[in-house]
Design an enzyme around this catalytic site. Structure first.
Site, mmCIF file in Angstrom:
data_model
loop_
_atom_site.group_PDB
_atom_site.id
_atom_site.type_symbol
_atom_site.label_atom_id
_atom_site.label_comp_id
_atom_site.label_asym_id
_atom_site.label_seq_id
_atom_site.Cartn_x
_atom_site.Cartn_y
_atom_site.Cartn_z
ATOM 1 N N LYS A 1 3.920 0.877 10.384
ATOM 2 C CA LYS A 1 4.121 2.112 9.629
ATOM 3 C C LYS A 1 3.716 3.333 10.452
ATOM 4 C CE LYS A 1 3.236 0.192 5.046
ATOM 5 N NZ LYS A 1 2.096 -0.077 4.154
ATOM 6 N N ARG B 1 4.697 -13.671 9.562
ATOM 7 C CA ARG B 1 5.392 -12.430 9.249
ATOM 8 C C ARG B 1 6.716 -12.367 9.992
ATOM 9 N NH1 ARG B 1 1.994 -8.441 9.110
ATOM 10 N NH2 ARG B 1 3.407 -6.725 9.485
ATOM 11 N N GLU C 1 0.878 -1.158 0.000
ATOM 12 C CA GLU C 1 0.000 0.000 0.000
ATOM 13 C C GLU C 1 0.923 1.218 0.000
ATOM 14 O OE1 GLU C 1 -3.512 1.226 2.992
ATOM 15 O OE2 GLU C 1 -2.934 -0.877 3.033
HETATM 16 P P1 ATP Z 1 1.408 -1.900 8.020
HETATM 17 O O1 ATP Z 1 0.403 -2.804 8.656
HETATM 18 O O2 ATP Z 1 2.504 -1.455 8.930
HETATM 19 O O3 ATP Z 1 0.782 -0.771 7.264
HETATM 20 P P2 ATP Z 1 1.397 -3.718 5.895
HETATM 21 O O4 ATP Z 1 1.812 -5.105 6.148
HETATM 22 O O5 ATP Z 1 -0.050 -3.472 5.834
HETATM 23 O O6 ATP Z 1 2.134 -2.796 6.936
HETATM 24 P P3 ATP Z 1 1.594 -3.497 3.083
HETATM 25 O O7 ATP Z 1 2.062 -2.349 2.288
HETATM 26 O O8 ATP Z 1 0.180 -3.865 3.004
HETATM 27 O O9 ATP Z 1 2.032 -3.164 4.574
HETATM 28 O O10 ATP Z 1 2.517 -4.763 2.829
HETATM 29 C C1 ATP Z 1 2.873 -5.224 1.544
HETATM 30 C C2 ATP Z 1 3.248 -6.672 1.625
HETATM 31 O O11 ATP Z 1 4.319 -6.875 2.546
HETATM 32 C C3 ATP Z 1 2.088 -7.529 2.102
HETATM 33 O O12 ATP Z 1 1.986 -8.642 1.240
HETATM 34 C C4 ATP Z 1 2.486 -7.952 3.478
HETATM 35 O O13 ATP Z 1 2.007 -9.240 3.764
HETATM 36 C C5 ATP Z 1 4.009 -7.929 3.421
HETATM 37 N N1 ATP Z 1 4.590 -7.678 4.734
HETATM 38 C C6 ATP Z 1 4.424 -6.580 5.487
HETATM 39 N N2 ATP Z 1 5.058 -6.708 6.666
HETATM 40 C C7 ATP Z 1 5.654 -7.920 6.658
HETATM 41 C C8 ATP Z 1 6.467 -8.658 7.589
HETATM 42 N N3 ATP Z 1 6.787 -8.155 8.792
HETATM 43 N N4 ATP Z 1 6.914 -9.882 7.247
HETATM 44 C C9 ATP Z 1 6.592 -10.389 6.043
HETATM 45 N N5 ATP Z 1 5.837 -9.772 5.124
HETATM 46 C C10 ATP Z 1 5.362 -8.550 5.413
HETATM 47 MG MG MG Z 2 -1.564 -3.897 4.534
#
Ligand code: ATP
Ligand code: MG
Length: 602
Positions: free
Chosen positions: A312, A302, A59
């Site tokens: 974030k 994760r 995102e």
């Molecule tokens: P936040 O919740 O902090 O906004 P997010 O996971 O929603 O972070 P996205 O931009 O939606 O952020 O993530 C993009 C991709 O990265 C998704 O497929 C998510 O599953 C993966 N991802 C994010 N954080 C992790 C993590 N700690 N370990 C593995 N994959 C991750």
């Molecule tokens: Mg997300």
């Protein structure tokens, strides 16, 4: 943890899934229309040249962090390994303020990691590289069409309960939900209502479109999940075209399907949404909007890293409240920060690989990243001498030995001890040099083999010297160490071994050393889990996470370019700061990436 060379690479269950699919030809019949699209679009295309398709779907609402690096590594490397492609998809279905800055930073981070989606190999046309970068908001028309189809098929309805009523009637783990009073409206009525929603005739939150599945399902996500909501907000891509926006759970499977993704890899939180993912794609396939076989979702644990925060929102708070200098502060776990700190793409990939791809969550020690950095950098990093906490040392008998106080004696050292092809470094030794303050002790503790009155040490790549004493200022602080040089003991000459010493120290010559700013970083948080148990993570900030040293470095570093990495002998691994280090302006700025061994907290 001095070495993890023997660390086995943990299993990755996704490899087995993919190999099994390839062996069974699960996706062999798929066609690719050359761009994302519906079933008909792809059916008109050629057989898909990509054996599998994965995607990384960030995102664009923040900077990527170390957790994303794992997802990037996983998706791009699986695609590469199995003759597939990985799409970069900006998941921009939220009309929230999106920022071009984030889109750019995401592209840059992926390119830096070495996964250039812009230049994905097109297996159908060897030598031709084609872009696979997509925006989910480009799929809004199809999503709307899919919603209309579900309504027509009696599989979705407009619910006008208040959000509170909806929450109460959803039930909970022990209680089945209750059907909405609006659930039995006819498709015609629902279509009319949905058209009004779309036309902007109703305020935010007044009604939603829900899938009609089962309010008694043991999986709460199957209790008629909301799929479209009203949001009177402009979108960065589609402007004012829409005032209704798809919910994530509805949008994501559709994005995957339109892009012909085969293996949709996500984190474990989405496991409970998989039944809806499958339900939705099965209905749209039955309805002829999509072609079988649909993508499948797979979940893995994760990445959680000790002493690190990856939310974030919290990272933004660190930036906005000035606890760090910006998104790319070298203490930040963002990819921009890790890059500026000096971590290499290789070290991040090795770290991601070693953290394992499993179904059960856990914590990975930050020390494993440092170990990966040392292992990958030590074999290639040029060496240099640097004195981080300088203390002057005067060689009293210099004139006697060399005939003049101004004489500078040439010294040589290998650029890398195991890579003779990299050649030699040249610098000089003179009457006055800089040594580390910690290399002198007036009254040595037991086991101290470096400088103290009466003791001999070797100046690395130079001569053996014998300490004769030290000078102090009024406060008792040592200001200068005095020593005598033993002629004939220069390193690399036959006499070098004529005097045995127990200590070797690093140094630079005051006559040719260059001043440098060296930033010594420590962990940003003192706690392993800075935000555990709802604690305010700011209370775990390490007040000593940055120390700036005014150092002296050997003259060969005059040619260091931004982002060049070195091993400063005895000190660890350093990188020339990519923002502030300039060669021409002679403003040398180095960041310590990590020490030579894991010593944190010891
Ligand atoms: P936040 O919740 O902090 O906004 P997010 O996971 O929603 O972070 P996205 O931009 O939606 O952020 O993530 C993009 C991709 O990265 C998704 O497929 C998510 O599953 C993966 N991802 C994010 N954080 C992790 C993590 N700690 N370990 C593995 N994959 C991750
Ligand atoms: Mg997300």
């Amino acid at each position: 943890m001095s070495s993890t060379k023997e660390t086995p690479v943990p299993g990755n269950f996704l490899r087995h899934v993919i190999e099994n699919d390839l062996a069974q030809g699960t996706y062999q019949s798929r066609h690719w229309g050359g761009s994302p699209g519906d079933g008909a679009h792809h059916a008109a295309g050629a057989p898909d040249p990509a054996r599998i398709r994965t995607r990384f779907p960030p995102e664009p609402n923040g900077y990527l962090h170390i957790g994303h690096a794992k997802s990037i590594w996983l998706n791009f490397s699986l695609a590469r390994e199995y003759g597939g492609v990985c799409h970069l998809r900006f998941d921009d279905t939220n009309p929230e303020k999106e920022d071009q800055e984030y889109v750019d930073s995401i592209r840059e981070a992926i390119r830096w990691l070495g996964y250039d989606h812009h230049l994905a190999d097109d297996p159908a046309r060897p030598g031709i590289r084609q872009p696979h970068e997509y925006f989910a908001s480009d799929y809004f028309d199809f999503m709307h069409r899919a919603a209309v189809y579900l309504i027509e098929a009696g599989l979705a309805y407009v619910d006008e309960q208040t959000p509170d009523e909806m929450r109460i009637n959803r039930g909970d783990f022990n209680t089945p939900g209750k059907n909405s009073p609006w659930r039995e409206r006819s498709p015609a009525q629902n279509l009319a209502r949905f058209a009004e929603m779309r036309a902007g005739q109703h305020p935010d939150g007044s009604m939603v479109l829900r899938a009609k599945i089962d309010m008694a399902s043991p999986n709460i996500n199957m209790r008629d999940p909301a799929i479209y909501r009203i949001r009177h907000a402009a979108h960065h891509n589609t402007g004012d075209k829409w005032c209704i926006y798809p919910m994530y759970t509805f949008a994501h499977p559709i994005e995957d399907a339109l892009e012909q993704i085969t293996h949709s890899i996500c984190t474990l939180e989405f496991e409970d949404q998989r039944p809806f993912y499958d339900w939705l794609l099965a209905r749209l396939t039955e309805g002829g909007l999509l072609k079988a076989p649909p993508p499948r979702q797979y979940e893995f644990a994760r990445l959680n890293v000790s002493h690190v925060i990856t939310s974030k929102r919290k990272l933004r708070q660190l930036v906005e409240e000035g606890h760090v200098s910006g998104w790319d502060d070298p203490r930040m776990p963002t990819l921009a920060g890790l890059r500026r700190r000096g971590y290499t793409p290789e070290s991040l990939k090795l770290f991601a690989e070693r953290s394992g791809v499993t179904k059960s969550g856990g914590w990975t020690d930050y020390a494993a990243l440092d170990a990966a950095l040392r292992e990958t950098l030590d074999p290639v990093a040029p060496r240099a001498m640097a004195v981080l906490e300088p203390l002057r040392l005067v060689i009293e008998n210099w004139e006697e030995v060399f005939g003049s106080a101004a004489h500078q004696q040439a010294c040589q050292a290998p650029v890398h001890p195991h890579l003779p092809a990299l050649g030699q470094r040249s610098f000089t030794l003179g009457k006055e040099i800089w040594i580390e303050r910690s290399d002198f002790e007036e009254t040595p503790p037991k086991g101290f083999f470096r400088l103290f009155p009466g003791n001999k040490v070797r100046l690395k790549y130079g001569y053996v010297i014998e300490c004769t004493g030290a000078e102090k200022d009024a406060t008792g602080q040592i200001t200068c160490v005095r020593a005598r040089l033993l002629p004939g003991t220069q390193s690399g000459t036959p006499g070098a071994d004529s005097v045995k010493v127990k200590g070797v120290i690093t140094w630079v010559n005051t006559a040719d050393a260059l001043p440098a700013q060296v930033r010594l970083y420590d962990r940003l948080f003192t706690e392993e889990q800075p935000d555990a148990g709802g604690r305010d993570f700011l209370t775990a900030l390490n007040p000593q996470s940055l120390r700036v040293a005014r150092a002296w470095v050997e003259p060969t570093l005059a040619k260091a370019q931004a982002e060049d990495r070195y091993q400063f002998e005895r000190h660890g691994f350093f990188v020339a700061d990519r923002r502030e280090h300039t060669v021409s302006g002679r403003n040398l700025v180095f960041n310590r990436i990590t020490g030579l061994r894991d010593s944190w907290g010891k």
